[in-house]
Design a protein around this motif. Structure first.
Motif, PDB file in Angstrom:
ATOM      1  N   ASP A 113     -17.372-106.943  -4.151  1.00  0.00           N
ATOM      2  CA  ASP A 113     -18.232-105.871  -3.668  1.00  0.00           C
ATOM      3  C   ASP A 113     -18.671-104.936  -4.798  1.00  0.00           C
ATOM      4  N   THR A 114     -17.762-104.576  -5.715  1.00  0.00           N
ATOM      5  CA  THR A 114     -18.173-103.686  -6.816  1.00  0.00           C
ATOM      6  C   THR A 114     -19.090-104.420  -7.794  1.00  0.00           C
ATOM      7  N   LEU A 115     -18.876-105.732  -7.968  1.00  0.00           N
ATOM      8  CA  LEU A 115     -19.744-106.512  -8.858  1.00  0.00           C
ATOM      9  C   LEU A 115     -21.163-106.591  -8.304  1.00  0.00           C
ATOM     10  N   ARG A 116     -21.293-106.892  -6.995  1.00  0.00           N
ATOM     11  CA  ARG A 116     -22.645-107.010  -6.412  1.00  0.00           C
ATOM     12  C   ARG A 116     -23.319-105.642  -6.351  1.00  0.00           C
ATOM     13  N   LEU A 117     -22.525-104.580  -6.151  1.00  0.00           N
ATOM     14  CA  LEU A 117     -23.097-103.229  -6.113  1.00  0.00           C
ATOM     15  C   LEU A 117     -23.671-102.863  -7.484  1.00  0.00           C
TER      16      LEU A 117
ATOM     17  N   VAL B 151     -16.157 -90.179  -4.946  1.00  0.00           N
ATOM     18  CA  VAL B 151     -16.799 -91.448  -4.601  1.00  0.00           C
ATOM     19  C   VAL B 151     -17.534 -91.344  -3.270  1.00  0.00           C
ATOM     20  N   PRO B 152     -18.816 -91.690  -3.255  1.00  0.00           N
ATOM     21  CA  PRO B 152     -19.574 -91.683  -2.000  1.00  0.00           C
ATOM     22  C   PRO B 152     -19.277 -92.943  -1.196  1.00  0.00           C
ATOM     23  N   ARG B 153     -19.372 -92.865   0.108  1.00  0.00           N
ATOM     24  CA  ARG B 153     -19.143 -94.033   0.962  1.00  0.00           C
ATOM     25  C   ARG B 153     -20.337 -94.230   1.889  1.00  0.00           C
TER      26      ARG B 153
ATOM     27  N   GLY C 110     -21.061 -97.480  -1.631  1.00  0.00           N
ATOM     28  CA  GLY C 110     -20.612 -96.636  -2.739  1.00  0.00           C
ATOM     29  C   GLY C 110     -19.242 -97.060  -3.208  1.00  0.00           C
ATOM     30  N   ALA C 111     -18.991 -96.914  -4.504  1.00  0.00           N
ATOM     31  CA  ALA C 111     -17.695 -97.302  -5.080  1.00  0.00           C
ATOM     32  C   ALA C 111     -17.599 -96.777  -6.499  1.00  0.00           C
ATOM     33  N   PRO C 112     -16.374 -96.696  -7.037  1.00  0.00           N
ATOM     34  CA  PRO C 112     -16.259 -96.431  -8.471  1.00  0.00           C
ATOM     35  C   PRO C 112     -16.768 -97.660  -9.222  1.00  0.00           C
ATOM     36  N   SER C 113     -17.579 -97.445 -10.263  1.00  0.00           N
ATOM     37  CA  SER C 113     -18.077 -98.568 -11.068  1.00  0.00           C
ATOM     38  C   SER C 113     -17.206 -98.748 -12.297  1.00  0.00           C
ATOM     39  N   PRO C 114     -16.439 -99.853 -12.367  1.00  0.00           N
ATOM     40  CA  PRO C 114     -15.618-100.080 -13.560  1.00  0.00           C
ATOM     41  C   PRO C 114     -16.450-100.199 -14.837  1.00  0.00           C
ATOM     42  N   THR C 115     -17.665-100.757 -14.733  1.00  0.00           N
ATOM     43  CA  THR C 115     -18.498-100.970 -15.920  1.00  0.00           C
ATOM     44  C   THR C 115     -19.100 -99.667 -16.422  1.00  0.00           C
ATOM     45  N   LEU C 116     -19.577 -98.815 -15.479  1.00  0.00           N
ATOM     46  CA  LEU C 116     -20.191 -97.545 -15.894  1.00  0.00           C
ATOM     47  C   LEU C 116     -19.155 -96.438 -16.075  1.00  0.00           C
ATOM     48  N   GLY C 117     -17.972 -96.622 -15.473  1.00  0.00           N
ATOM     49  CA  GLY C 117     -16.930 -95.598 -15.557  1.00  0.00           C
ATOM     50  C   GLY C 117     -17.212 -94.377 -14.699  1.00  0.00           C
ATOM     51  N   LYS C 118     -18.111 -94.515 -13.718  1.00  0.00           N
ATOM     52  CA  LYS C 118     -18.457 -93.403 -12.822  1.00  0.00           C
ATOM     53  C   LYS C 118     -18.659 -93.958 -11.417  1.00  0.00           C
ATOM     54  N   PRO C 119     -18.533 -93.109 -10.395  1.00  0.00           N
ATOM     55  CA  PRO C 119     -18.896 -93.544  -9.052  1.00  0.00           C
ATOM     56  C   PRO C 119     -20.403 -93.829  -8.968  1.00  0.00           C
TER      57      PRO C 119
END
Length: 372
Positions: free
Chosen positions: A233-237, A302-304, A322-331
Motif C-alpha cells: 500500500d505505501t509503495l503504490r501510494l 499522518v492523514p488517513r 494517507g501514510a508515512p512515506s519511507p522514501t520521502l521521510g514524510k507523511p
C-alpha cells in the motif's frame, strides 16, 4: 468451512512459518507484514520484494467473439491489444460509475485473462457473465486455477533471469509470456503495483510453494525479502497508483478520477456506460470536478482516508489514502480537492487531523518515479 471463514492462499502455511502478521483482506487471510513494513518497503525500492497476490481474481474469456465481448463490457479498446500484451482498463456501470479497475492480458487471438481486485472479483465476474449475452464467448471463473506471486524491485530481473530461460529482456512493460520459472510452468507478466520494475507470475496453486522457495533462494544475495500488504500500500501510494475503494468507486467516473485516458470512445460499437461517460468527459473539460492530487506534510502527523482537506477555513476536499512515506521521510496523501486548489505548489492547504489543521503542500502525482 463456514462461509465466514476467510479464504487461504496456497502459501498460507508458509506465511505463518515465516512469522507473518495475517489480516483479513476482501475475505482472504493475507500477510500484512513479516517484520518491519518500512524495511519491506525499502527492500522493494533498493533490492527486491516477494509478494503473494493469490487473492486477485482471474477470469478467463474465450471464444470467437471474446474480444468483441470485452470491447462491449469494458471501457478500453481490448480488441486492439496484441497477443502477449496487457492493458490497464476499467469496467463501468451504465451510469459511468467505476465497478473496478482491471488488467486484461491477451493470451491468444481468442483468449483473454481479466484480473480483477479481490474485493470486486465476484462483481466483475457477474457483470461479464451478464454482458456476455448474445456473444459467442465464454466467461470462466478461474480464481481457483491460479496462485499469483510478484517479484518487484530493481533486482527482480536478475533474480528471475537466474531461474528461467524466458526472454525477459524482450518482455516489455504490460506484456506477458508463457515460460518456465524454476521448473514451474508460469505466465510471466511484466506488471506490478509498486512503481518499480518487476514481474507477476501466474502459476497453478500446487506449484506456489516450490516457486516461492526457489525465488527466495535466488534472491538471497540480492536483498530479496518477503513483503506483505502493508508495504504494497505505501509503495503504490508513493507511485500515485489508485486503489479501488479509496481513489476509485461507483460514485466516480474514470474522468472524475483523472483517468479518462482509459476510456476509448474511438473504438467501434457501443459499450456499457458510453453515453454517460461522454457526458462526464464534457463536464470534466468544461468545469473540472474535484481533482486527485498529492499532498506532502510539513509536519509529522499522518492523514488517513476520509479526513477533510481545508483551505481558508473551508472544506475543499477529502483524503482518499494517507501514510508515512519511507522514501520521502514524510507523511503523504492522495486527495480529491476542488480544482481551484489543485495546482502543484498551492499554498494554504491543510488536512483536518482530529480538529487540528495540519499544513500540507499540494504536489503533482506520483510522489516517486523510479530511475529508468
Amino acid at each position: 468451512m463456514s462461509s465466514n471463514e476467510p479464504r487461504r492462499t496456497a502459501l498460507d502455511a508458509l506465511h505463518r512459518s515465516l512469522g507473518a502478521t495475517m489480516t483479513d483482506f476482501a475475505g482472504w487471510d493475507m500477510p500484512l507484514r513479516y517484520g518491519s513494513e518500512r524495511d519491506e518497503h525499502n527492500a522493494v525500492r533498493t533490492g527486491a520484494g516477494l509478494f503473494d497476490l493469490s487473492h486477485m481474481g482471474e477470469i478467463t474469456v474465450t471464444g470467437p467473439q471474446a474480444a468483441a465481448l470485452l470491447d462491449f463490457a469494458l471501457v478500453g479498446n481490448i480488441g486492439g491489444v496484441k497477443p502477449g500484451r496487457a492493458r490497464y482498463t476499467m469496467i463501468c456501470r451504465e451510469d459511468g460509475g467505476i465497478l473496478d479497475d482491471l488488467i486484461v492480458y491477451r493470451l491468444g487471438e481468442t483468449e483473454f485473462m481479466v484480473v480483477a481486485n479481490a474485493s470486486n472479483a465476484q462483481t466483475v465476474l457477474d457483470a461479464l457473465v451478464e454482458r456476455a449475452a448474445g456473444f459467442d464467448a465464454e466467461v470462466r471463473d478461474d480464481r481457483d486455477a491460479y496462485a499469483l506471486l510478484a517479484v518487484q524491485g530493481p533486482e527482480s530481473p536478475a533474480i528471475l533471469a537466474s531461474l528461467t530461460d524466458a526472454d525477459l529482456d524482450g518482455l516489455k512493460y504490460y506484456a506477458g509470456l508463457p515460460g518456465t520459472v524454476a521448473g514451474v510452468p508460469a505466465l510471466i507478466a511484466r506488471t506490478g503495483y509498486t512503481g518499480e520494475d518487476g514481474f507477476e507470475l501466474f502459476v497453478k496453486p500446487e506449484h506456489a510453494v516450490e516457486l516461492w522457495q526457489a525465488l527466495t533462494k535466488a534472491g538471497e544475495g540480492a536483498g530479496l525479502v518477503p513483503c506483505g500488504l502493508s508495504c504494497r500500500d505505501t509503495l503504490r501510494l508513493e507511485a500515485g497508483m489508485p486503489l479501488y475503494g479509496n481513489e476509485l468507486s461507483t460514485s466516480l467516473t474514470p474522468f472524475d478520477a483523472g483517468l479518462g485516458r482509459v476510456v476509448k470512445f474511438e473504438k467501434e460499437g457501443d459499450f456499457v456506460g458510453r453515453a454517460a461517460l461522454a457526458e462526464a468527459a464534457e463536464r470534466a473539460a468544461s468545469e473540472p470536478p474535484r481533482v486527485l492530487v498529492g499532498l506532502v506534510a510539513e509536519g509529522r502527523r499522518v492523514p488517513r482516508a476520509g479526513y477533510a482537506v481545508v483551505a481558508g477555513g473551508e472544506v475543499i476536499g477529502e483524503v482518499t489514502s494517507g501514510a508515512p512515506s519511507p522514501t520521502l521521510g514524510k507523511p503523504i496523501a492522495m486527495a480529491y480537492v476542488d480544482a481551484a486548489h489543485a495546482a502543484p505548489g498551492t499554498e494554504g492547504v491543510g488536512v483536518d487531523i482530529r480538529g487540528s489543521h495540519e499544513p500540507y503542500q499540494v504536489v503533482a502525482l506520483p510522489f516517486y518515479k523510479r530511475q529508468k
